[in-house]
Design a protein around this motif. Structure first.
Motif, PDB file in Angstrom:
ATOM      1  N   THR A 201      74.781  24.046   5.198  1.00  0.00           N
ATOM      2  CA  THR A 201      74.013  22.910   4.685  1.00  0.00           C
ATOM      3  C   THR A 201      74.658  21.576   5.052  1.00  0.00           C
ATOM      4  O   THR A 201      73.962  20.617   5.421  1.00  0.00           O
ATOM      5  CB  THR A 201      73.865  23.000   3.156  1.00  0.00           C
ATOM      6  OG1 THR A 201      73.256  24.251   2.820  1.00  0.00           O
ATOM      7  CG2 THR A 201      73.006  21.867   2.618  1.00  0.00           C
ATOM      8  N   TYR A 214      69.936  24.232   5.986  1.00  0.00           N
ATOM      9  CA  TYR A 214      70.282  24.768   4.656  1.00  0.00           C
ATOM     10  C   TYR A 214      70.900  26.143   4.803  1.00  0.00           C
ATOM     11  O   TYR A 214      70.785  26.785   5.852  1.00  0.00           O
ATOM     12  CB  TYR A 214      69.039  24.830   3.767  1.00  0.00           C
ATOM     13  CG  TYR A 214      68.471  23.468   3.475  1.00  0.00           C
ATOM     14  CD1 TYR A 214      68.972  22.690   2.434  1.00  0.00           C
ATOM     15  CD2 TYR A 214      67.458  22.938   4.268  1.00  0.00           C
ATOM     16  CE1 TYR A 214      68.475  21.417   2.185  1.00  0.00           C
ATOM     17  CE2 TYR A 214      66.952  21.679   4.027  1.00  0.00           C
ATOM     18  CZ  TYR A 214      67.472  20.916   2.977  1.00  0.00           C
ATOM     19  OH  TYR A 214      66.978  19.650   2.743  1.00  0.00           O
ATOM     20  N   GLY A 217      67.318  30.637   3.265  1.00  0.00           N
ATOM     21  CA  GLY A 217      65.889  30.351   3.339  1.00  0.00           C
ATOM     22  C   GLY A 217      65.078  31.518   2.830  1.00  0.00           C
ATOM     23  O   GLY A 217      65.395  32.680   3.112  1.00  0.00           O
ATOM     24  N   ASP A 279      67.146  26.351   0.742  1.00  0.00           N
ATOM     25  CA  ASP A 279      66.047  25.493   1.186  1.00  0.00           C
ATOM     26  C   ASP A 279      65.244  25.035  -0.033  1.00  0.00           C
ATOM     27  O   ASP A 279      64.693  25.863  -0.770  1.00  0.00           O
ATOM     28  CB  ASP A 279      65.154  26.276   2.155  1.00  0.00           C
ATOM     29  CG  ASP A 279      64.105  25.399   2.827  1.00  0.00           C
ATOM     30  OD1 ASP A 279      63.645  24.421   2.206  1.00  0.00           O
ATOM     31  OD2 ASP A 279      63.734  25.709   3.970  1.00  0.00           O
ATOM     32  N   TRP A 294      62.344  29.228   9.521  1.00  0.00           N
ATOM     33  CA  TRP A 294      63.559  29.803  10.128  1.00  0.00           C
ATOM     34  C   TRP A 294      63.478  29.785  11.649  1.00  0.00           C
ATOM     35  O   TRP A 294      64.494  29.662  12.337  1.00  0.00           O
ATOM     36  CB  TRP A 294      63.864  31.190   9.586  1.00  0.00           C
ATOM     37  CG  TRP A 294      62.996  32.359   9.989  1.00  0.00           C
ATOM     38  CD1 TRP A 294      62.072  32.988   9.222  1.00  0.00           C
ATOM     39  CD2 TRP A 294      63.030  33.081  11.231  1.00  0.00           C
ATOM     40  NE1 TRP A 294      61.505  34.042   9.905  1.00  0.00           N
ATOM     41  CE2 TRP A 294      62.078  34.139  11.140  1.00  0.00           C
ATOM     42  CE3 TRP A 294      63.746  32.942  12.416  1.00  0.00           C
ATOM     43  CZ2 TRP A 294      61.837  35.033  12.182  1.00  0.00           C
ATOM     44  CZ3 TRP A 294      63.507  33.835  13.466  1.00  0.00           C
ATOM     45  CH2 TRP A 294      62.559  34.869  13.333  1.00  0.00           C
ATOM     46  N   SER A 299      67.232  27.217   8.315  1.00  0.00           N
ATOM     47  CA  SER A 299      68.208  27.922   7.483  1.00  0.00           C
ATOM     48  C   SER A 299      68.972  28.943   8.302  1.00  0.00           C
ATOM     49  O   SER A 299      68.527  29.373   9.376  1.00  0.00           O
ATOM     50  CB  SER A 299      67.522  28.602   6.305  1.00  0.00           C
ATOM     51  OG  SER A 299      66.505  29.482   6.760  1.00  0.00           O
TER      52      SER A 299
END
Length: 533
Positions: A201, A214, A217, A279, A294, A299
């Motif tokens: 992140t 992030y 996810g 996320d 994705w 993520s």
């Protein structure tokens, strides 16, 4: 002259006798042929089978299906097929009505619930002895859990095939290229996972200089066996021993949400939200939106399905966006007591094959066993794919359509689907089936080899919790379900503070709305079904 005339008369007489003998021989031959034909016809065992179509939208096999002749010539079986409706309720209605009229077929597909009703009425034959008659098929398809699933009053009344490897077709995945860039190891524990999420992140793992990535996810994907926050976060609940809706262990059977460990798992989920390392759209994402996220590199950790990740069309956008990107399947996180699970799965199929008591009385049990053994043995490719050389070509044991003389007859063409309606009865999740279903390929941009089949094998090898028959447990009433899901979403989002006091209040209200009755009914049903571990 007199002698000559006498000789002619004798010859004429002899000729007439010869003609009569020829005629009698022809008649005798015809009678014998007819008798032999009738004898051959009478030697066939007729087996009527009401089947559940593998492809609902396709029709039944045609009258000239070559398999019919193979069965007659090789097994002495005259198979009579009749398709059941696609709806489980319609199937049950037809079978129960036929049972009431004592008009069940020799074999039938049905659900366990309908099987129990028919067995209790004495309309089904116990199949306990059939397993020994089908040694190869039994080894491939029938488990002790499946037998328990179909047991009524001490006898097995249905043949429930194992769910197979495709029941464990999801896994925890991580961006290996991100780990390598940041100098990180594959996470193992819950703390490791959280540290990885923080790095993904805040440490710019894709190197684009933007704050646009992030750690984890997902989206909310709820099923009857994965209530609450759904299957995509089940690996975290699995670390606390409470993945899925139900706990089916004998010592602690019941709803997982009533277990103390469920609160601990919720605390972990809430901590991810508070730190901003999951996320933030996970509670509002639709399935397609999340999948797009994705593939766009949003993520670096997720739980995904093998084909949704690795099939050619699904992987292409990620391959185009990140030619150097790499996902790998990893073990789900280990919790404080070493527990770990991707999630829950059922190790048997709900649809079972039963034999009518009438068929058993007619002495057909052995022939039915022979038929089923043949389907997963010598008849395996015929039932699953068709004629070799016409509908498929075997390449290292894997059916392929490449090189067929007439591509329109390939097994994967719509016109061939009626000939594959019984494939569910033959298939046992072999490499041939799975590789034909998930062929490997070279990606267009990065030129690397991808295989949804290899991914499936990896995902299935990870820790899972088997729950045979869990789909048969009762469902919550609509008010309880709504309260259950909304409350957990509010805790997870931070809109409702998660403390021991607020959780206790939630559980009390949950029970008051019917949660305790749901729990007790589920435990009673699981005990009745014999599915507690």
């Amino acid at each position: 002259m007199l002698i000559y005339k006498k000789t002619l008369k004798e010859k004429s007489k002899m000729k007439k006798i010869a003609i009569v003998l020829v005629v009698l021989a022809i008649v005798a031959s015809a009678v014998f042929a007819q008798s032999a034909s009738e004898q051959s016809s009478n030697s066939l065992t007729n087996i009527s089978f009401w089947y559940s179509p593998a492809i609902v939208e396709a029709g039944s096999p045609p009258d000239d299906w070559f398999v019919y002749d193979v069965l007659k010539n090789d097994l002495g079986i005259d198979l009579e097929l009749s398709a059941l409706a696609g709806s489980k309720d319609d199937q049950a209605s037809k079978l129960l009505a036929a049972g009431a009229a004592n008009n069940l077929p020799d074999m039938m597909y049905t659900s366990r619930e309908t099987m129990v009703k028919l067995a209790e009425q004495g309309l089904l034959a116990p199949v306990d002895d059939m397993f020994a008659m089908m040694p190869d098929r039994t080894a491939k398809l029938y488990t002790e859990g499946g037998k328990a699933f179909c047991t009524v009053d001490g006898h097995v009344y249905g043949l429930a095939a194992k769910g197979g490897i495709v029941k464990r077709n999801e896994g925890v995945m991580v961006r290996k290229d991100w780990l390598d860039k940041l100098g990180l190891e594959v996470p193992v524990t819950l703390d490791d996972f959280k540290n990885i999420m923080r790095a993904f992140t805040y440490n710019d793992p894709d190197g684009n200089g933007k704050d646009d990535t992030y750690g984890y996810g997902c989206f909310i994907e709820i099923t009857s066996t994965e209530e609450g926050l759904g299957r995509r976060v089940d690996p975290f609940f699995g670390a606390f021993g409470c993945a899925g809706t139900w706990d089916l262990s004998k010592e602690s059977a019941g709803l997982n949400i009533l277990k103390p460990e469920y609160y601990d798992a919720m605390q972990y989920i809430v901590s991810l939200q508070k730190e901003g390392i999951i996320d933030p759209n996970w509670l509002s994402y639709k399935k397609d939106e999340w999948k797009a996220s994705w593939k766009a590199g949003r993520s670096g950790l997720m739980r995904e399905q093998n084909a949704s990740y690795a099939s050619k069309s699904n992987y292409a956008p990620f391959d185009k966006n990140f030619p150097d990107g790499q996902w790998i399947v990893i073990d789900p996180p280990k919790g404080p007591e070493g527990k770990s699970a991707v999630g829950v799965y059922t190790d048997t199929n709900n649809a079972v094959v039963c034999v009518s008591a009438k068929a058993a009385k007619a002495g057909k049990i052995a022939k039915i066993a022979e038929l089923l053994e043949w389907m997963s043995g010598d008849g395996y490719y015929m039932i699953g794919w068709g004629k070799e050389g016409e509908n498929f070509i075997l390449k290292d044991g894997i059916p392929s359509v490449e090189g067929l003389p007439d591509p329109s007859k390939a097994f994967n063409e719509a016109a061939q689907q009626p000939m594959q309606q019984l494939k569910g009865l033959a298939f046992y999740w072999s490499d041939a089936e799975l590789q034909a279903r998930y062929p490997g390929y070279i990606t267009e941009v990065s030129k690397k080899y991808m295989s949804a089949y290899d991914t499936l094998l990896e995902m299935a090898s990870k820790p899972w919790i088997a729950q045979a028959g869990v789909e048969l447990l009762p469902l919550p009433n609509s008010d309880l379900k709504r309260y259950y899901e909304q409350s957990l979403a509010e805790f997870a989002s931070g809109n409702k503070e998660l403390t021991p006091e607020t959780w206790a209040k939630f559980i009390a209200e949950f029970k008051a709305l019917g949660g305790q009755e749901w729990n007790d009914a589920g435990v009673a049903k699981a005990t009745e079904l014999g599915i507690l571990n």
